[in-house]
Motif scaffolding. Structure first.
Motif, short mmCIF file in Angstrom:
data_model
loop_
_atom_site.label_atom_id
_atom_site.label_comp_id
_atom_site.label_asym_id
_atom_site.label_seq_id
_atom_site.Cartn_x
_atom_site.Cartn_y
_atom_site.Cartn_z
N ILE A 248 0.85 -1.21 0.03
CA ILE A 248 0.00 0.00 0.08
C ILE A 248 0.78 1.35 0.15
CG2 ILE A 248 -1.86 1.26 1.38
CD1 ILE A 248 -2.82 -1.30 2.35
N TYR A 249 1.94 1.09 0.87
CA TYR A 249 2.77 2.33 0.77
C TYR A 249 3.86 2.28 0.15
CZ TYR A 249 -0.20 3.71 4.65
OH TYR A 249 -1.10 4.09 5.57
N ILE A 250 4.67 3.21 -0.56
CA ILE A 250 5.79 3.27 -1.10
C ILE A 250 6.77 4.06 -0.58
CG2 ILE A 250 6.80 3.70 -3.41
CD1 ILE A 250 4.95 1.48 -3.30
N TYR A 251 7.74 3.60 -0.28
CA TYR A 251 8.71 4.40 0.85
C TYR A 251 9.80 5.10 -0.04
CZ TYR A 251 6.30 1.31 4.19
OH TYR A 251 5.61 0.57 4.92
N ASP A 252 10.29 6.39 0.56
CA ASP A 252 11.15 7.11 -0.34
C ASP A 252 12.62 6.90 0.04
OD1 ASP A 252 9.11 8.29 -1.95
OD2 ASP A 252 8.89 9.78 -0.29
N ALA A 253 12.96 6.59 1.03
CA ALA A 253 14.24 6.38 1.83
C ALA A 253 14.81 5.05 1.36
CB ALA A 253 14.23 6.32 3.38
N VAL A 254 16.16 5.12 1.00
CA VAL A 254 16.81 4.24 0.32
C VAL A 254 16.85 3.05 1.30
CG1 VAL A 254 19.05 3.47 -0.69
CG2 VAL A 254 17.87 5.53 -1.39
N ALA A 255 17.43 3.14 2.37
CA ALA A 255 17.58 2.33 3.61
C ALA A 255 16.15 1.58 3.63
CB ALA A 255 18.14 2.63 4.63
N THR A 256 15.09 2.12 3.89
CA THR A 256 13.82 1.66 4.05
C THR A 256 13.53 0.76 2.73
OG1 THR A 256 13.08 3.59 5.30
CG2 THR A 256 11.16 2.14 4.51
N ARG A 257 13.73 1.29 1.58
CA ARG A 257 13.54 0.21 0.40
C ARG A 257 14.11 -0.84 0.37
NH1 ARG A 257 11.99 3.84 -5.09
NH2 ARG A 257 10.40 5.21 -4.05
N MET A 258 15.39 -0.96 0.79
CA MET A 258 16.29 -2.00 0.83
C MET A 258 15.64 -3.14 1.81
SD MET A 258 20.11 -0.68 0.27
CE MET A 258 20.78 -2.33 0.57
N MET A 259 15.33 -2.55 2.86
CA MET A 259 14.88 -3.48 3.87
C MET A 259 13.52 -4.02 3.50
SD MET A 259 14.13 -2.62 8.02
CE MET A 259 13.24 -1.20 7.58
N VAL A 260 12.66 -3.35 3.05
CA VAL A 260 11.37 -4.02 2.59
C VAL A 260 11.66 -4.71 1.44
CG1 VAL A 260 9.12 -3.36 1.42
CG2 VAL A 260 10.02 -2.03 3.28
N GLY A 261 12.58 -4.23 0.57
CA GLY A 261 12.85 -5.42 -0.67
C GLY A 261 13.47 -6.55 -0.28
N MET A 262 14.44 -6.92 0.74
CA MET A 262 14.78 -8.05 1.08
C MET A 262 13.62 -8.82 1.96
SD MET A 262 17.98 -8.29 0.17
CE MET A 262 18.43 -9.83 1.27
N TRP A 263 12.72 -8.23 2.67
CA TRP A 263 11.56 -8.73 3.14
C TRP A 263 10.70 -9.25 2.26
CZ3 TRP A 263 9.15 -11.23 6.75
CH2 TRP A 263 7.59 -11.23 6.74
#
Length: 548
Positions: A248-263
């Motif tokens: 639902i949410y698209i995150y802007d921070a690179v660190a957050t995107r990497m964490m969500v991507g690995m998940w």
């Protein structure tokens, strides 16, 4: 009494063993030596000390002697065939052994069955029952058994060389294939499910902290309802990814995107593996195994236990002061144990054990014979053998203490065992014993799914709908009570001078867009409220100015 005719292979084995016993290897060296003949005159004058100077291979009766031999049916070792006139014959490995001894030692024999059909155990007054009791009272010279060697038995009978070693096992009915309504959880183990849920919780907490901090930095402190909503949205978003739904949410921070991507990568691998294995597992039905060890029988009160009466094991149970055998005695005291004669064990196996709820505790050779006969007759595996092997037994035949011919019997039994003839005789009676030793614990079926196998999924659906309805009611109650009104964001402050200006609408839109960058799902509602408040305030200002 006499022995039934042997099969061709058995006859050949008897002839070979007879030659080995009569002319021990090396054959030519034994022919030139004179034998020591036992006669009625010197039978009792020759003691054990004299036998130490005489090789047992040279011992035999000079005159044909008749020995009294006790025997009782114990398949596969010996099978007794009784006739209407009271006579009976025996056959089996022990019958072959007795025939070999009789032919090589020059004696005849008279077969006698114990009145109680037991092997022998001591009574409270020290006397023994069964065949060992007949040995103790000197009613017979030999007893075939075979008997398990124990210290107490060795005090009343003279044991021969061992003929084989066996163990007690547990025989129960094989379970029927069961449909598991919760089988849709089986593709993943408990640790995988636990790890997935913990990963979802940890990631949701981290994202909640980040989003709440970002909103506080941009828009200032938020009320508790807004914060709770932000946190719940993060948990719901990660749960949606586990269910293979979009974020639902698209995150802007690179660190957050990497964490969500690995998940997302980990969840994709787990869920794809789950969905691919689920289809095959739903077609598999497990065969439950309830009994593998003696501890299982002691704890499961629904089972009745069947033992052979008056055996070395039952004597050990009576004398045990601790451990599992003492607990088995307690189970017997509570009426869950039946003690039967050896001749009745097969009837129980093919009736009560097959029906279920009854466990037969006998030697491995007996269990293999039961399974072999059952598979030969029906072609199915209806029994299950527990994993535990317990109470090892050294099987021998016994004679009265001081029996002079026992060294010669031992020599011939040792030769028999060394040539593996006794084991071969037993194996010939168990043609299909290995057919069911590794029977599958699950089977695959090809039939439509029914509610019987899928009602667990509908339970999960019903629980989910119930929780959803409860949450909906709570939301309605909270809304009507006035808690947390609005979209969950602080109401914008409207400047009257800004409203009068032509830039007021554009600023309102800019405010809405700034909120949308953090809360895209609340954009439409927030924009509508903002425009509504701008219109109301402008109308109120115009009305006030007109009145003035």
């Amino acid at each position: 009494m006499s022995i039934l005719p042997l099969p061709p292979f058995g006859t050949a084995c008897v002839m070979v063993a007879a030659v080995l016993f009569t002319f021990p290897p090396p054959l030519l060296a034994g022919l030139g030596k004179s034998a020591v003949w036992l006669t009625r005159k010197n039978l009792h004058s020759l003691g054990l000390n004299n036998f130490t100077r005489i090789h047992p291979k040279n011992l035999r009766y000079n005159e044909t002697t008749t020995l009294r031999v006790a025997v009782e049916q114990w398949i596969p070792h010996v099978e007794v065939t009784a006739y209407l006139d009271g006579s009976f014959r025996i056959r089996g490995p022990l019958a072959n052994l007795l025939d070999l001894l009789a032919s090589t030692l020059n004696f005849n024999y008279t077969l006698v069955r114990p009145p109680d059909g037991a092997w022998g155990a001591p009574n409270s007054d020290g006397d023994w029952n069964g065949m060992l009791g007949m040995i103790q009272r000197n009613e017979v010279d030999l007893a075939l058994g075979p008997f398990g060697l124990t210290e107490s038995r060795a005090k009343v009978a003279q044991f021969s060389q061992p003929i084989m070693i066996d163990y007690y096992r547990i025989l129960v009915k094989r379970g029927s294939p069961e449909i598991n309504p919760w089988g849709f959880l089986n593709p993943l183990g408990p640790t995988v499910w636990l790890g997935t849920m913990l990963g979802m919780l940890v990631l949701s907490l981290l994202l909640s902290v980040g989003v709440v901090s970002l909103v506080k930095l941009r828009d200032g402190p938020q009320d508790k309802w807004t914060t709770a909503r932000l946190v719940l949205n993060q948990f719901w978003d990660q749960f949606a990814t586990v269910c293979q739904q979009n974020l639902i949410y698209i995150y802007d921070a690179v660190a957050t995107r990497m964490m969500v991507g690995m998940w997302l990568l980990g969840v994709m691998v787990i869920m794809k593996s789950f969905s691919s294995a689920l289809t095959s597992l739903l077609a598999v039905r497990n065969i439950p195994v309830r009994i593998d060890y003696l501890r299982d029988l002691v704890d499961d009160r629904s089972f009745q236990l069947v033992f052979e009466t008056s055996t070395a094991l039952t004597a050990t149970m009576e004398q045990a002061t601790s451990g599992i055998y003492q607990e088995l005695r307690g189970v017997a005291a509570r009426g869950r144990v039946n003690f039967l004669k050896a001749s009745d064990l097969f009837d129980v196996a093919f009736s009560s054990v097959r029906e279920g709820g009854v466990a037969l505790l006998v030697e491995d050779a007996t269990i293999r014979k039961i399974i072999s006969d059952d598979f030969s007759l029906k072609g199915t595996c209806d029994y299950y053998i527990g994993k535990e092997s317990y109470y090892p037994l050294i099987f021998c035949i016994v004679g009265v203490p001081g029996l002079p011919i026992m060294p010669a019997i031992n020599y011939r039994i040792q030769s028999l065992v060394e040539h593996d003839l006794y084991s071969e005789w037993v194996a010939n009676l168990l043609p299909n014993a290995t057919s069911c030793l590794r029977a599958p614990s699950s089977i695959t079926v090809n039939e439509p799914y029914t509610m019987e196998g899928l009602w667990g999924i509908f339970v999960v659906l019903g629980v989910g709908l119930s929780i959803s309805a409860l949450v909906f009611v709570v939301e309605v109650v909270i809304h009507r009570k006035g808690f947390g009104k609005g979209p969950g964001l602080p109401a914008p402050k409207i400047d009257r001078e800004q409203i009068r200006s032509t830039q007021a609408p554009s600023r309102a839109v800019a405010t809405a867009e700034s909120v949308a960058s953090v809360h895209p799902d609340e954009t439409q509602e927030f924009t509508e409220v903002t425009w509504s408040r701008v219109a109301d305030d402008r109308q109120q200002i115009l009305s006030d100015e007109t009145a003035t």
